[in-house]
Write a protein that holds these residues in place. Sequence first.
Motif, PDB file in Angstrom:
ATOM      1  N   GLY A 149      66.897 107.938 122.553  1.00 59.65           N
ATOM      2  CA  GLY A 149      66.405 108.101 123.924  1.00 59.65           C
ATOM      3  C   GLY A 149      66.682 106.933 124.841  1.00 59.65           C
ATOM      4  N   THR A 150      67.234 105.841 124.310  1.00 60.72           N
ATOM      5  CA  THR A 150      67.550 104.688 125.155  1.00 60.72           C
ATOM      6  C   THR A 150      68.865 104.915 125.886  1.00 60.72           C
ATOM      7  N   PHE A 151      69.091 104.100 126.913  1.00 63.30           N
ATOM      8  CA  PHE A 151      70.329 104.162 127.687  1.00 63.30           C
ATOM      9  C   PHE A 151      71.201 102.957 127.352  1.00 63.30           C
ATOM     10  N   TYR A 152      72.506 103.176 127.408  1.00 63.51           N
ATOM     11  CA  TYR A 152      73.471 102.089 127.270  1.00 63.51           C
ATOM     12  C   TYR A 152      74.436 102.207 128.438  1.00 63.51           C
ATOM     13  N   THR A 153      74.697 101.108 129.110  1.00 65.45           N
ATOM     14  CA  THR A 153      75.614 101.081 130.249  1.00 65.45           C
ATOM     15  C   THR A 153      76.834 100.244 129.887  1.00 65.45           C
ATOM     16  N   GLY A 154      78.011 100.736 130.256  1.00 62.04           N
ATOM     17  CA  GLY A 154      79.241 100.002 129.988  1.00 62.04           C
ATOM     18  C   GLY A 154      80.316 100.359 131.003  1.00 62.04           C
ATOM     19  N   TRP A 155      81.506  99.818 130.779  1.00 60.05           N
ATOM     20  CA  TRP A 155      82.642 100.159 131.639  1.00 60.05           C
ATOM     21  C   TRP A 155      83.865 100.352 130.749  1.00 60.05           C
ATOM     22  N   THR A 156      84.840 101.112 131.247  1.00 63.31           N
ATOM     23  CA  THR A 156      86.059 101.390 130.498  1.00 63.31           C
ATOM     24  C   THR A 156      87.143 101.868 131.452  1.00 63.31           C
ATOM     25  N   ASN A 157      88.377 101.892 130.953  1.00 65.44           N
ATOM     26  CA  ASN A 157      89.457 102.503 131.739  1.00 65.44           C
ATOM     27  C   ASN A 157      89.894 103.825 131.122  1.00 65.44           C
ATOM     28  N   ASP A 158      89.238 104.245 130.043  1.00 65.52           N
ATOM     29  CA  ASP A 158      89.516 105.538 129.400  1.00 65.52           C
ATOM     30  C   ASP A 158      88.195 106.092 128.876  1.00 65.52           C
ATOM     31  N   LEU A 159      87.560 106.913 129.679  1.00 68.20           N
ATOM     32  CA  LEU A 159      86.215 107.396 129.369  1.00 68.20           C
ATOM     33  C   LEU A 159      86.183 108.251 128.105  1.00 68.20           C
ATOM     34  N   THR A 160      87.146 109.124 127.931  1.00 70.91           N
ATOM     35  CA  THR A 160      87.188 109.991 126.750  1.00 70.91           C
ATOM     36  C   THR A 160      87.316 109.164 125.477  1.00 70.91           C
ATOM     37  N   ARG A 161      88.250 108.238 125.471  1.00 72.00           N
ATOM     38  CA  ARG A 161      88.455 107.388 124.295  1.00 72.00           C
ATOM     39  C   ARG A 161      87.213 106.539 124.002  1.00 72.00           C
ATOM     40  N   ARG A 162      86.562 106.056 125.053  1.00 77.45           N
ATOM     41  CA  ARG A 162      85.382 105.212 124.867  1.00 77.45           C
ATOM     42  C   ARG A 162      84.223 106.003 124.270  1.00 77.45           C
ATOM     43  N   MET A 163      84.033 107.240 124.715  1.00 84.34           N
ATOM     44  CA  MET A 163      82.959 108.069 124.153  1.00 84.34           C
ATOM     45  C   MET A 163      83.230 108.358 122.676  1.00 84.34           C
ATOM     46  N   GLU A 164      84.476 108.632 122.347  1.00 87.25           N
ATOM     47  CA  GLU A 164      84.843 108.851 120.944  1.00 87.25           C
ATOM     48  C   GLU A 164      84.542 107.595 120.124  1.00 87.25           C
ATOM     49  N   ALA A 165      84.888 106.438 120.658  1.00 88.57           N
ATOM     50  CA  ALA A 165      84.645 105.179 119.959  1.00 88.57           C
ATOM     51  C   ALA A 165      83.147 104.964 119.729  1.00 88.57           C
ATOM     52  N   HIS A 166      82.334 105.214 120.759  1.00 91.72           N
ATOM     53  CA  HIS A 166      80.885 105.057 120.604  1.00 91.72           C
ATOM     54  C   HIS A 166      80.373 105.965 119.483  1.00 91.72           C
ATOM     55  N   ASN A 167      80.817 107.196 119.473  1.00 89.32           N
ATOM     56  CA  ASN A 167      80.307 108.153 118.496  1.00 89.32           C
ATOM     57  C   ASN A 167      80.899 107.978 117.106  1.00 89.32           C
ATOM     58  N   GLN A 168      81.932 107.173 116.979  1.00 89.91           N
ATOM     59  CA  GLN A 168      82.489 106.852 115.667  1.00 89.91           C
ATOM     60  C   GLN A 168      81.978 105.497 115.173  1.00 89.91           C
ATOM     61  N   GLY A 169      81.090 104.881 115.936  1.00 89.33           N
ATOM     62  CA  GLY A 169      80.515 103.611 115.534  1.00 89.33           C
ATOM     63  C   GLY A 169      81.368 102.404 115.873  1.00 89.33           C
ATOM     64  N   ARG A 170      82.375 102.586 116.736  1.00 88.58           N
ATOM     65  CA  ARG A 170      83.255 101.493 117.113  1.00 88.58           C
ATOM     66  C   ARG A 170      83.088 101.066 118.570  1.00 88.58           C
ATOM     67  N   GLY A 171      82.159 101.686 119.285  1.00 87.36           N
ATOM     68  CA  GLY A 171      82.044 101.438 120.719  1.00 87.36           C
ATOM     69  C   GLY A 171      81.332 100.163 121.100  1.00 87.36           C
ATOM     70  N   ALA A 172      80.182  99.958 120.527  1.00 90.07           N
ATOM     71  CA  ALA A 172      79.381  98.773 120.849  1.00 90.07           C
ATOM     72  C   ALA A 172      78.353  98.596 119.745  1.00 90.07           C
ATOM     73  N   LYS A 173      77.984  97.371 119.499  1.00 88.02           N
ATOM     74  CA  LYS A 173      76.993  97.077 118.464  1.00 88.02           C
ATOM     75  C   LYS A 173      75.687  97.839 118.735  1.00 88.02           C
ATOM     76  N   TYR A 174      75.290  97.894 120.004  1.00 92.87           N
ATOM     77  CA  TYR A 174      74.036  98.554 120.368  1.00 92.87           C
ATOM     78  C   TYR A 174      74.050 100.037 120.013  1.00 92.87           C
ATOM     79  N   THR A 175      75.158 100.724 120.305  1.00 89.74           N
ATOM     80  CA  THR A 175      75.204 102.173 120.092  1.00 89.74           C
ATOM     81  C   THR A 175      75.525 102.558 118.653  1.00 89.74           C
ATOM     82  N   LYS A 176      76.054 101.637 117.886  1.00 91.65           N
ATOM     83  CA  LYS A 176      76.466 101.949 116.510  1.00 91.65           C
ATOM     84  C   LYS A 176      75.325 102.561 115.690  1.00 91.65           C
ATOM     85  N   ALA A 177      74.139 102.006 115.803  1.00 91.88           N
ATOM     86  CA  ALA A 177      72.985 102.498 115.040  1.00 91.88           C
ATOM     87  C   ALA A 177      72.201 103.573 115.786  1.00 91.88           C
TER      88      ALA A 177
END
Length: 78
Positions: free
Chosen positions: A12-40
Amino acid sequence: MNYTYIVKCSDGTFYTGWTNDLTRRMEAHNQGRGAKYTKARRPVTLIYYETFETKEEAMKREYAIKQLSRKEKEELIR
């Protein structure tokens, strides 16, 4: 194109970030490679984004959004 975005994490928490490829970044977050905060806190769902011409503009907006309270972020998302 550059993007500033907000995702909602599985807890339920929010995470804010920036990217130049939104689709790739969402995939990375959901594969545990996006950010330390979102990994867990997967899966994450994209709930808001803005577009910018430059990386600097996107990064500046990311910083501004991160300074907002949760209530202010919820109002922005609406």
